[in-house]
Design an enzyme around this catalytic site. Structure first.
Site, PDB file in Angstrom:
ATOM      1  N   GLU A 157       0.829  -1.211   0.000  1.00 37.27           N
ATOM      2  CA  GLU A 157       0.000   0.000   0.000  1.00 37.27           C
ATOM      3  C   GLU A 157       0.861   1.258   0.000  1.00 37.27           C
ATOM      4  O   GLU A 157       1.224   1.759  -1.036  1.00 37.27           O
ATOM      5  CB  GLU A 157      -1.005  -0.056   1.158  1.00 37.27           C
ATOM      6  CG  GLU A 157      -2.034  -1.169   0.897  1.00 37.27           C
ATOM      7  CD  GLU A 157      -3.109  -1.268   1.957  1.00 37.27           C
ATOM      8  OE1 GLU A 157      -3.886  -0.316   2.096  1.00 37.27           O
ATOM      9  OE2 GLU A 157      -3.174  -2.304   2.646  1.00 37.27           O
TER      10      GLU A 157
HETATM   11  C1  HEC Z   1      -3.666   1.401  -1.952  1.00 36.44           C
HETATM   12  C2  HEC Z   1      -5.011   1.769  -1.576  1.00 36.44           C
HETATM   13  C3  HEC Z   1      -5.258   2.087  -0.120  1.00 36.44           C
HETATM   14  C4  HEC Z   1      -4.614   3.030   0.649  1.00 36.44           C
HETATM   15  C5  HEC Z   1      -3.461   3.928   0.275  1.00 36.44           C
HETATM   16  C6  HEC Z   1      -5.282   3.014   1.930  1.00 36.44           C
HETATM   17  N1  HEC Z   1      -6.300   2.097   1.931  1.00 36.44           N
HETATM   18 FE1  HEC Z   1      -7.606   1.744   3.418  1.00 36.44          FE
HETATM   19  N2  HEC Z   1      -8.272   0.121   2.451  1.00 36.44           N
HETATM   20  C7  HEC Z   1      -7.867  -0.289   1.197  1.00 36.44           C
HETATM   21  C8  HEC Z   1      -8.368  -1.619   0.943  1.00 36.44           C
HETATM   22  C9  HEC Z   1      -8.156  -2.430  -0.326  1.00 36.44           C
HETATM   23  C10 HEC Z   1      -9.064  -2.019   2.099  1.00 36.44           C
HETATM   24  C11 HEC Z   1      -9.740  -3.362   2.339  1.00 36.44           C
HETATM   25  C12 HEC Z   1      -8.659  -4.370   2.696  1.00 36.44           C
HETATM   26  C13 HEC Z   1      -9.217  -5.655   3.247  1.00 36.44           C
HETATM   27  O1  HEC Z   1     -10.378  -5.709   3.623  1.00 36.44           O
HETATM   28  O2  HEC Z   1      -8.448  -6.618   3.325  1.00 36.44           O
HETATM   29  C14 HEC Z   1      -9.003  -0.883   3.018  1.00 36.44           C
HETATM   30  C15 HEC Z   1      -9.643  -0.840   4.252  1.00 36.44           C
HETATM   31  C16 HEC Z   1      -9.651   0.268   5.078  1.00 36.44           C
HETATM   32  C17 HEC Z   1     -10.491   0.443   6.246  1.00 36.44           C
HETATM   33  C18 HEC Z   1     -11.558  -0.510   6.723  1.00 36.44           C
HETATM   34  C19 HEC Z   1     -12.909  -0.117   6.157  1.00 36.44           C
HETATM   35  C20 HEC Z   1     -14.007  -1.068   6.512  1.00 36.44           C
HETATM   36  O3  HEC Z   1     -15.150  -0.863   6.098  1.00 36.44           O
HETATM   37  O4  HEC Z   1     -13.778  -2.046   7.195  1.00 36.44           O
HETATM   38  C21 HEC Z   1     -10.169   1.659   6.801  1.00 36.44           C
HETATM   39  C22 HEC Z   1     -10.766   2.290   8.039  1.00 36.44           C
HETATM   40  C23 HEC Z   1      -9.122   2.220   5.993  1.00 36.44           C
HETATM   41  N3  HEC Z   1      -8.836   1.369   4.942  1.00 36.44           N
HETATM   42  C24 HEC Z   1      -8.471   3.410   6.264  1.00 36.44           C
HETATM   43  C25 HEC Z   1      -7.306   3.805   5.619  1.00 36.44           C
HETATM   44  C26 HEC Z   1      -6.398   4.843   6.099  1.00 36.44           C
HETATM   45  C27 HEC Z   1      -6.584   5.631   7.372  1.00 36.44           C
HETATM   46  C28 HEC Z   1      -5.402   4.939   5.192  1.00 36.44           C
HETATM   47  C29 HEC Z   1      -4.175   5.822   5.232  1.00 36.44           C
HETATM   48  C30 HEC Z   1      -3.333   5.686   6.420  1.00 36.44           C
HETATM   49  C31 HEC Z   1      -5.683   3.974   4.134  1.00 36.44           C
HETATM   50  N4  HEC Z   1      -6.826   3.295   4.454  1.00 36.44           N
HETATM   51  C32 HEC Z   1      -4.917   3.820   3.001  1.00 36.44           C
HETATM   52  C33 HEC Z   1      -7.122   0.460   0.321  1.00 36.44           C
HETATM   53  C34 HEC Z   1      -6.292   1.489   0.706  1.00 36.44           C
END
Ligand code: HEC
Ligand code: HEC
Length: 339
Positions: free
Chosen positions: A139
């Protein structure tokens, strides 16, 4: 349903037992409204109470691409407010343009859904979750000690941290707490459906009202998409094909294989393609999946997923209803980055 039960009623009368009518009668759309009332305020935990300074710092960090090793990927790159806090892609794209295994979920309304974060529920607080994507190689790929040094070297971050978390410094903990505070405030605004719930009978069309009844009765979507956020925060195999074991892998429990978190339906029409792997192109495709009782009928398929027998016009009414869950929020402003 009604006719069958009607016949039982007649039969019951002949045989001399009573059938309680209110238990079997279909309800009107208005009667379902009380199940979907919005809460009045956002819950914040005692360990990380709300303050405006915390929220503003968290917003800045959420949009700051310097939280990645490439200086190019921020949380908002994937959780983009313009796509209702998703990215509009079937699968997320991370560091080095690597395509990840799952689709980016929205971060809307998570203050009420922290017990089960991620598609497989492997995290249970926003503070706990926030650092994961920063250090994940796929990521943002920035080890946390490097992140701390990098932020400490940006002079105008210092007073922002000091105001938000006096004397706690610029650490992974304060970064996580600030981001979590910002995320808790990311709440979907009032949608036409909310005005309808409040009693404005004209706020949604007749077709959407029919769709709302279908949602609660014939299509039984409310079994899982319950309450004002339209999720039970639980995990189900709804028959999306694929090898990802989801919740089953996290708990090492075969009966939960292929079970994923019920996503919120708030503002969903800005977020397709749908499902944990982006495999359903649009809402019509999603309804089709449910109407045929799931695309892949495995042992683990939820017992609540069965062919629904929805006509074309009933499917259209359901989609019309789903559109009323989208709020007309003000555009989100992007903060100026500290130098
Ligand atoms: C490269 C793309 C990407 C980036 C950059 C990213 N995310 Fe995500 N995020 C995802 C993905 C894909 C998932 C789901 C992963 C899984 O369920 O295994 C996720 C899941 C989440 C969730 C859970 C949501 C739920 O409904 O359960 C949260 C909260 C979240 N991210 C916050 C953040 C935060 C805060 C950051 C920065 C520090 C961030 N993400 C950076 C792609 C990203
Ligand atoms: C047995 C529980 C269950 C029932 C019943 C159910 N859903 Fe779902 N729904 C889920 C789960 C779990 C997912 C995510 C599955 C995945 O990603 O593999 C989902 C995904 C969705 C999505 C995609 C959202 C997104 O962001 O990807 C939509 C839209 C949706 N459901 C609408 C409906 C409608 C409309 C009905 C009724 C016809 C319905 N659901 C019935 C559990 C359920």
């Amino acid at each position: 349903m009604r006719t069958v039960l009607g016949k039982i009623g007649v039969l019951g009368a002949l045989l001399g037992f009573a059938v309680v009518p209110h238990a079997v009668q279909a309800k009107s759309a208005k009667e379902y409204r009380k199940d979907y009332q919005r809460p009045k305020s956002v819950p914040y935990p005692d360990e990380n109470k709300y303050s405006k300074a915390r929220e503003e710092l968290g917003k800045t960090l959420f949009f700051d691409p310097r939280l990645s090793s490439s200086n190019w990927i921020s949380c908002a790159t994937c959780h983009n407010p313009a796509f209702s806090w998703g990215d509009g892609l079937p699968l997320a794209t991370g560091h080095g343009m690597k395509i990840l295994g799952r689709r980016t979920p929205t971060i809307l309304n998570l203050a009420w859904g922290e017990d089960a974060l991620f598609w497989d529920g492997r995290s249970d607080s926003l503070e706990d979750q926030a650092l994961g994507p920063i250090e994940a190689a796929g990521e943002m790929n920035l080890p946390l000690d490097q992140m701390e040094k990098k932020l400490q070297a940006i002079a105008s971050y210092k007073p922002l941290f000091e105001k938000a978390y006096p004397k706690e410094g610029i650490t992974r903990d304060t970064v996580a707490k600030a981001i979590a505070t910002y995320e808790r405030g990311v709440v979907s605004g009032e949608a036409p459906f909310d005005r309808y719930v409040k009693g404005d009978d004209k706020a949604i069309s007749k077709a959407a009202q029919r769709g709302f009844v279908l949602f609660n009765e014939k299509a039984r979507c409310n079994i899982c998409h319950s309450g004002w956020r339209f999720t039970d925060d639980s995990f189900h195999d709804i028959g999306v094909p694929g090898k990802d074991l989801g919740r089953g892998k996290v708990l090492e429990e075969a009966s939960l294989n292929h079970a994923f978190k019920t996503p919120t339906l708030r503002n969903a029409d800005h977020r397709g393609p749908f499902m944990h792997d982006g495999s359903e192109a649009d809402l019509a495709a999603v309804i089709d999946l449910y109407n045929i009782g799931g695309r892949e009928k495995r042992k683990t398929l939820s017992k609540d997923i069965k062919p629904l027998g929805l006509t074309k016009s009933e499917q259209a009414d359901l989609i019309e209803f789903l559109h009323t869950l989208t709020s007309e929020d003000k555009p989100v402003t992007v903060p100026v980055m500290p130098r």
